[in-house]
Enzyme design. Structure first.
Site, short mmCIF file in Angstrom:
data_model
loop_
_atom_site.label_atom_id
_atom_site.label_comp_id
_atom_site.label_asym_id
_atom_site.label_seq_id
_atom_site.Cartn_x
_atom_site.Cartn_y
_atom_site.Cartn_z
N ARG A 38 36.70 145.49 -18.14
CA ARG A 38 38.16 145.39 -18.01
C ARG A 38 38.84 145.41 -19.38
NH1 ARG A 38 39.15 141.02 -13.05
NH2 ARG A 38 38.78 142.53 -11.39
N LYS A 201 30.47 141.69 6.25
CA LYS A 201 31.23 141.29 7.43
C LYS A 201 32.34 142.25 7.83
CE LYS A 201 30.54 136.34 7.16
NZ LYS A 201 31.17 135.07 6.82
N GLY A 358 34.03 144.51 -6.20
CA GLY A 358 33.04 143.79 -7.01
C GLY A 358 31.60 144.20 -6.77
N GLY A 381 40.02 142.66 -4.97
CA GLY A 381 41.02 142.53 -3.92
C GLY A 381 42.05 143.65 -3.92
C1 3PG Z 1 40.30 139.77 -9.78
O1 3PG Z 1 39.44 139.40 -10.57
O2 3PG Z 1 40.04 140.21 -8.65
C2 3PG Z 1 41.72 139.73 -10.23
O3 3PG Z 1 41.78 139.33 -11.55
C3 3PG Z 1 42.55 138.86 -9.33
O4 3PG Z 1 42.11 137.55 -9.38
P1 3PG Z 1 42.54 136.55 -8.20
O5 3PG Z 1 41.73 136.99 -7.00
O6 3PG Z 1 42.18 135.18 -8.68
O7 3PG Z 1 44.00 136.73 -7.96
MG MG Z 2 39.55 138.38 -6.80
#
Ligand code: 3PG
Ligand code: MG
Length: 400
Positions: A38, A201, A358, A381
């Site tokens: 990142r 899931k 991820g 997310g």
């Molecule tokens: C992540 O790592 O997915 C982003 O930085 C968002 O983090 P968060 O899910 O804590 O908002």
């Molecule tokens: Mg996250």
């Protein structure tokens, strides 16, 4: 693509204080950044601002400190990694985000071309509340705002949303590249499009599956979630991970796919084991004959062949989630085989491939192809919400 947001070259950066929203929420172990991807992706935008004698003021959250000042979540610990990646000295600006006058003075004193990291924006509850007062305090520290944090764009927070309305705002180079890559994945893709969705899931990916079946020509379902679909079709899945209460949901998704002319591609054979343990004994079964005591932990060779054939027919592949328990050998075989095939087709210029999430990045790295797809998103997310077809507040706020 039709770019509906401002880009970096449209902002006057010369000598300006540039508030650069980054995602410095990087993995840290024993005070060291363990994956700097990142940060790496921020470098071109930082260089561009420094070249124009602007001051780079990095704004980011780190972890989930729940609106409280907490040294454990201080962004001071990532400064050396930012310095290392940019090859530029990096200053740290402490603040509780209640009174920013000292921070303002520190920024004013810093020479042109400085790179500064501000303390964690989540140390103040106003960040997650998208509080305009906090956003005004942030805005008082800069002249322009650049957002380079696609991976935080699903959050409507003060530093990602409210702030964008208070200063001249643009997407940074990484954000722009990401939005363009995503547009080529699902926005205006070269058809046919195949999506590969894996992971444990169905329950966490219902919206995503519902959206995808209306957009793609083929949907490959793998991983634990495939078991729920197999079960919904009447197959026995033994002791495998399976959300039996979601059988109706799975059937509804399959119906919707059918009406939208989206082919659902489920495993036809499976690698079964009796222990969820690396190198435990395995046996291959057709999905119509799974041992009632066994667990499906990976797709089998006939499934791999079928998925790779679907990839051969596609011009675009969008991928989220591994198709087996790839963290454990030998259950990584299916995911690795597909990853290598996607990488090869991409390399041969036959395929546009976009992956994110991820576990997906981890799986691609494990297969040795993380840098061999057209685009790999570091977002978790935000990538999922994009696949769900939802507007992302951090991107919406940049629209012209
Ligand atoms: C992540 O790592 O997915 C982003 O930085 C968002 O983090 P968060 O899910 O804590 O908002
Ligand atoms: Mg996250």
């Amino acid at each position: 693509m039709s770019i509906s947001f401002k880009t970096l070259d449209e902002l006057d950066l010369t000598g300006k204080r540039v508030l650069l929203r980054a995602d410095l929420n990087v993995p840290v172990a024993d005070g060291k950044v363990t994956d700097a991807t990142r940060i790496e992706r921020l470098v071109p935008t930082i260089r561009e601002i420094v070249k124009k004698d602007g001051k780079v003021i990095l704004l980011s959250h780190f972890g989930r400190p729940k609106g409280q000042v907490n040294p454990e979540f201080s962004l001071e610990q990532v400064c050396s990694a930012v310095a290392q990646q940019t090859g530029h000295p990096v200053g740290f600006v402490a603040t509780d985000w209640i009174d920013v006058s000292a921070a303002q003075a520190a920024i004013d004193e810093a020479p042109a071309g400085s790179v500064l990291v501000m303390e964690n924006t989540r140390f103040h509850p106003g960040e997650e509340a998208n509080d305009v007062e906090l956003a005004r305090r942030m805005a008082s520290l800069g002249d322009v705002y650049v957002n380079n944090a696609f991976s935080a764009a699903h959050r409507a927070h003060a530093s990602t949303e409210a702030l964008a309305h208070l200063l001249p705002a643009a997407a940074g180079l990484a954000m722009q590249a990401e939005l363009e890559a995503l547009e080529s994945g699902l926005g205006k893709p070269k058809k046919p499009v195949v999506a590969i969705v894996g992971g444990a899931k169905v329950s966490s990916k219902i919206d995503l599956l519902e959206n995808l079946v209306t957009k793609v020509d083929g949907l490959v379902i793998g991983g634990g979630m495939a078991n729920t679909f197999l079960f919904a079709q009447g197959y026995g899945v033994g002791k495998s991970l399976c959300e039996k209460d979601l059988a109706d949901t799975a059937r509804r998704i399959m119906d919707k796919a059918d009406k939208a002319n989206c082919a659902i591609i489920l495993p036809i054979d499976a690698v079964v084991s009796w222990h969820l343990k690396a190198n435990s004994p395995t046996r291959l079964y057709g999905v119509d004959a799974i041992d009632p005591d066994g667990m499906i932990l990976d797709i089998g060779p006939s499934s791999i062949e079928r998925i790779n054939a679907a990839i051969d027919d596609a011009h675009t592949v969008v991928w989220n989630g591994p198709v087996g328990a790839f963290e454990m050998q030998p259950f990584d075989a299916g995911t690795v085989a597909i990853a290598k095939h996607v990488a090869k087709r991409t390399h041969d210029d036959l395929l546009v491939s976009v992956a994110g999430g991820g576990d997906t990045v981890g799986a691609l790295a494990h297969a040795g192809v993380k840098d061999k797809l057209s685009y790999v998103s570091t977002a978790g997310g935000a990538f999922l919400e994009w696949m769900e077809g939802k507007p992302l507040p951090g991107v919406e706020a940049l629209k012209k």
